[in-house]
Design a protein around this motif. Structure first.
Motif, short mmCIF file in Angstrom:
data_model
loop_
_atom_site.label_atom_id
_atom_site.label_comp_id
_atom_site.label_asym_id
_atom_site.label_seq_id
_atom_site.Cartn_x
_atom_site.Cartn_y
_atom_site.Cartn_z
N LEU A 6 34.63 39.41 36.12
CA LEU A 6 35.63 39.07 35.64
C LEU A 6 36.75 38.10 36.13
O LEU A 6 37.48 37.80 35.85
CB LEU A 6 36.76 40.95 35.70
N GLN A 7 36.37 37.43 37.35
CA GLN A 7 37.03 36.38 37.66
C GLN A 7 36.48 35.10 36.71
O GLN A 7 36.61 34.05 35.95
CB GLN A 7 36.68 35.92 38.78
N HIS A 8 36.11 35.85 35.40
CA HIS A 8 34.93 34.50 34.43
C HIS A 8 34.64 35.31 33.20
O HIS A 8 35.03 34.03 32.08
CB HIS A 8 33.96 34.26 34.96
N ARG A 9 35.10 36.16 33.05
CA ARG A 9 35.28 36.89 31.45
C ARG A 9 35.96 37.99 31.62
O ARG A 9 36.43 39.11 32.25
CB ARG A 9 33.90 36.88 31.44
N PRO A 10 37.28 38.21 30.23
CA PRO A 10 37.73 38.91 29.81
C PRO A 10 37.33 40.52 30.38
O PRO A 10 35.88 40.82 29.32
CB PRO A 10 38.45 39.57 28.47
N GLY A 11 37.46 41.54 31.28
CA GLY A 11 37.00 42.62 31.48
C GLY A 11 37.80 43.63 30.52
O GLY A 11 38.95 43.44 30.49
N TYR A 12 36.69 44.88 30.69
CA TYR A 12 37.13 46.34 29.38
C TYR A 12 36.62 47.52 29.80
O TYR A 12 35.44 47.63 30.69
CB TYR A 12 36.68 46.57 28.43
N LEU A 13 37.70 48.17 30.49
CA LEU A 13 37.02 49.95 31.56
C LEU A 13 36.28 50.95 30.18
O LEU A 13 36.86 51.02 29.07
CB LEU A 13 38.14 49.81 31.63
N ALA A 14 34.53 50.54 30.78
CA ALA A 14 34.17 51.77 29.35
C ALA A 14 34.63 53.36 29.80
O ALA A 14 35.33 53.67 30.85
CB ALA A 14 32.42 51.48 29.64
N PRO A 60 38.25 48.99 43.27
CA PRO A 60 37.90 47.70 43.56
C PRO A 60 37.90 47.60 42.40
O PRO A 60 38.84 46.40 41.94
CB PRO A 60 36.83 47.59 44.40
N VAL A 61 37.25 47.80 41.17
CA VAL A 61 36.44 47.72 39.48
C VAL A 61 38.50 47.70 38.94
O VAL A 61 38.75 47.31 38.14
CB VAL A 61 35.87 48.59 38.75
N LEU A 62 39.15 48.80 39.49
CA LEU A 62 39.91 49.13 38.36
C LEU A 62 41.12 47.97 38.70
O LEU A 62 42.37 47.50 38.09
CB LEU A 62 40.98 50.51 38.40
N ASP A 63 41.12 47.95 40.37
CA ASP A 63 42.25 46.16 40.63
C ASP A 63 41.92 45.39 40.49
O ASP A 63 42.65 44.57 39.69
CB ASP A 63 41.58 46.41 42.28
N ALA A 64 40.52 44.70 39.63
CA ALA A 64 40.14 43.86 39.52
C ALA A 64 40.29 43.65 38.31
O ALA A 64 40.57 42.00 37.64
CB ALA A 64 38.88 43.82 39.83
N LEU A 65 40.72 44.60 37.68
CA LEU A 65 41.05 44.45 35.25
C LEU A 65 42.57 44.60 35.46
O LEU A 65 42.89 44.82 34.76
CB LEU A 65 40.35 45.58 35.31
N THR A 66 43.60 44.86 36.71
CA THR A 66 45.04 45.10 36.65
C THR A 66 45.36 44.12 35.75
O THR A 66 45.11 42.73 36.16
CB THR A 66 45.90 45.78 37.12
N PRO A 67 46.47 43.53 34.79
CA PRO A 67 47.07 42.20 34.48
C PRO A 67 46.58 41.54 35.29
O PRO A 67 46.67 39.94 35.13
CB PRO A 67 47.96 43.29 33.16
N THR A 68 47.97 41.81 36.66
CA THR A 68 48.37 41.57 37.25
C THR A 68 46.83 40.65 38.13
O THR A 68 47.22 39.09 38.29
CB THR A 68 49.07 41.74 38.66
N ASN A 69 46.48 41.08 38.40
CA ASN A 69 45.13 40.75 39.47
C ASN A 69 44.08 39.91 38.43
O ASN A 69 43.93 38.49 38.82
CB ASN A 69 44.28 41.82 40.26
N ARG A 70 44.45 40.05 37.60
CA ARG A 70 43.04 39.02 36.46
C ARG A 70 44.08 37.90 36.76
O ARG A 70 43.43 37.05 35.77
CB ARG A 70 43.63 40.14 34.75
N GLU A 71 44.98 37.89 36.17
CA GLU A 71 46.11 36.78 36.27
C GLU A 71 46.03 36.00 36.95
O GLU A 71 45.71 34.57 37.09
CB GLU A 71 47.68 36.94 35.35
N LEU A 72 45.76 36.66 38.36
CA LEU A 72 45.97 35.25 40.00
C LEU A 72 44.38 34.83 39.27
O LEU A 72 44.43 33.98 39.98
CB LEU A 72 45.85 36.83 40.77
N ALA A 73 43.13 35.85 39.47
CA ALA A 73 42.20 35.55 39.25
C ALA A 73 41.39 34.70 38.53
O ALA A 73 40.78 33.38 38.68
CB ALA A 73 40.77 36.69 38.99
#
Length: 402
Positions: free
Chosen positions: A165-173, A388-401
């Motif tokens: 998820l640091q390289h591609r936009p992700g969506y929760l199934a 951890p998956v939810l944390d990695a998908l949250t907008p704030t964490n995604r922007e930082l990554a």
């Protein structure tokens, strides 16, 4: 951000809200983790709707999943998963043994709209479980978007479901959202009477489950390696009883729990069933006082419920409440069933809202009620309100990554 349902993240991008355009390249991070015998297919079946929807919309799907572990050499080819998916989805799902090479990337790009392929077992790589960034980048080359399924590994920060998820936009199934919504009644403190059973051999049943459930449930019943860690912390000799991975870490946690004042009553049996460990299983089973100790070469395979435990289970069955089982409390499949029978009889009462957690537990115990396919993930979520998956998908964490 969390909703009122104990951490069901409303701000996380969801696959159900994302229109799929024909020809889009998707990576589906699954959590099948089933053996070749396909004795239980729940972890595959729960992903069928999400994978099928992407394919039906013309998406091209590169499926990443795992079975076994690189650490103990149990990772195997997933060709049988592709065959099962082909049968259930009623269309051919190819199998590509590689997943991190230029050849694998080429196969992913060559997929036609509306088709899918299962790529090689992610746990063939040591870097998968270490969340190696280089491996995650190679996985990311298989598609342009990531659908994150696999609730059973949502608590694992691995390369194929968090690092990618640091390289591609992700969506929760939806498969994960459904699990989170299912778990809501068993999360946090509640006014209803609550009983939790913690067993099996995985360390999270002690490190996460025992730590959290003793603070939020009224009664906690340890079994399996959890009970063995508790007995060890109390100074009892447990012989050759199963302690699972990380025995010293579990011992420290059990010692901490026993030394503090929690909400829960923790059931500690005075009598256990021990059996001699042989080449073909367990032999010479007998009931003994735990105070007498378990000799080397013998193992605890079950326990005798204390009278007060049977009384609490009777109260639960009569008055109702919530209950969960995370890990089998005894060697049920080997024929040692005293503790599990007492628990399941009470949990099956009409007034009880009971849930079984984890693939192994669900496969082993005779239970027809609600189940969650993720044992460790469910415990992590119930304890912390996130994974951890939810944390990695949250907008704030995604922007930082990114």
């Amino acid at each position: 951000m969390r909703s009122e349902h104990h951490g069901v993240a409303t701000a996380v991008p969801r696959l159900r809200d994302r229109p799929i355009r024909e020809g889009e390249r998707w990576i589906y991070s699954a959590g099948f983790n089933v053996d070749r015998s396909l004795s239980s297919t729940a972890r595959i079946d729960t992903e069928l709707g999400d994978i099928g929807r992407i394919m039906d919309s013309g998406g091209r799907v590169a499926i990443l999943s795992h079975q076994g572990s690189h650490r103990d050499g149990t990772a195997v080819d997933l060709d049988f998963v592709a065959e099962y998916l082909s049968d259930r989805l009623d269309r051919t799902v190819a199998y590509v043994p590689e997943n991190d090479t230029s050849a694998a990337e080429a196969r992913a790009r060559a997929l036609r709209p509306g088709t899918a392929a299962v790529f090689g077992n992610t746990r063939e790589h040591h870097g998968e479980q270490r969340n190696d960034p280089t491996l995650a980048r190679r996985f990311a080359a298989l598609g342009d978007f990531v659908a994150v399924g696999g609730f059973s590994k949502a608590h694992r920060a691995h390369a194929s479901n968090v690092g990618i998820l640091q390289h591609r936009p992700g969506y929760l199934a939806d498969s994960v959202l459904t699990e989170l919504e299912l778990l809501a009644p068993w999360a946090g403190r509640a006014d209803r009477y609550s009983v939790a059973v913690l067993g099996g051999v995985k360390p999270e049943k002690t490190v996460i489950g025992l730590d959290a459930m003793t603070g939020t449930y009224d009664v906690v019943i340890p079994g399996g390696a959890v009970l063995n860690s508790v007995l060890r912390a109390l100074g009892h000799d447990i012989g050759s009883s199963e302690l699972g991975e990380s025995p010293d870490r579990c011992l420290r946690l059990a010692t901490t729990v026993l030394g503090r004042h929690d909400r829960a009553e923790v059931h500690i049996p005075s009598e256990v069933v021990m059996a001699r460990i042989g080449e073909n299983g367990f032999h010479d089973a007998r009931t003994v006082a735990i105070s007498d100790g378990i000799p080397s070469g013998w193992a605890i395979v079950d326990f005798v419920p204390m009278p007060w435990m049977r009384e609490r289970l009777g109260t639960l069955a009569a008055r109702g409440g919530r209950a969960l089982v995370a890990g089998t409390p005894c060697r049920f499949s080997d024929g040692f069933r005293t503790s599990a029978t007492a628990v399941l009889d009470a949990f099956g009462a009409p007034a009880v809202q009971a849930l079984l957690l984890g693939g192994d537990t669900v496969a082993e115990l005779p239970w027809q009620g609600p189940v969650s396919t993720g044992g460790g993930s469910a415990l992590h979520y119930l304890a912390h309100g996130t994974v951890p998956v939810l944390d990695a998908l949250t907008p704030t964490n995604r922007e930082l990554a990114l």
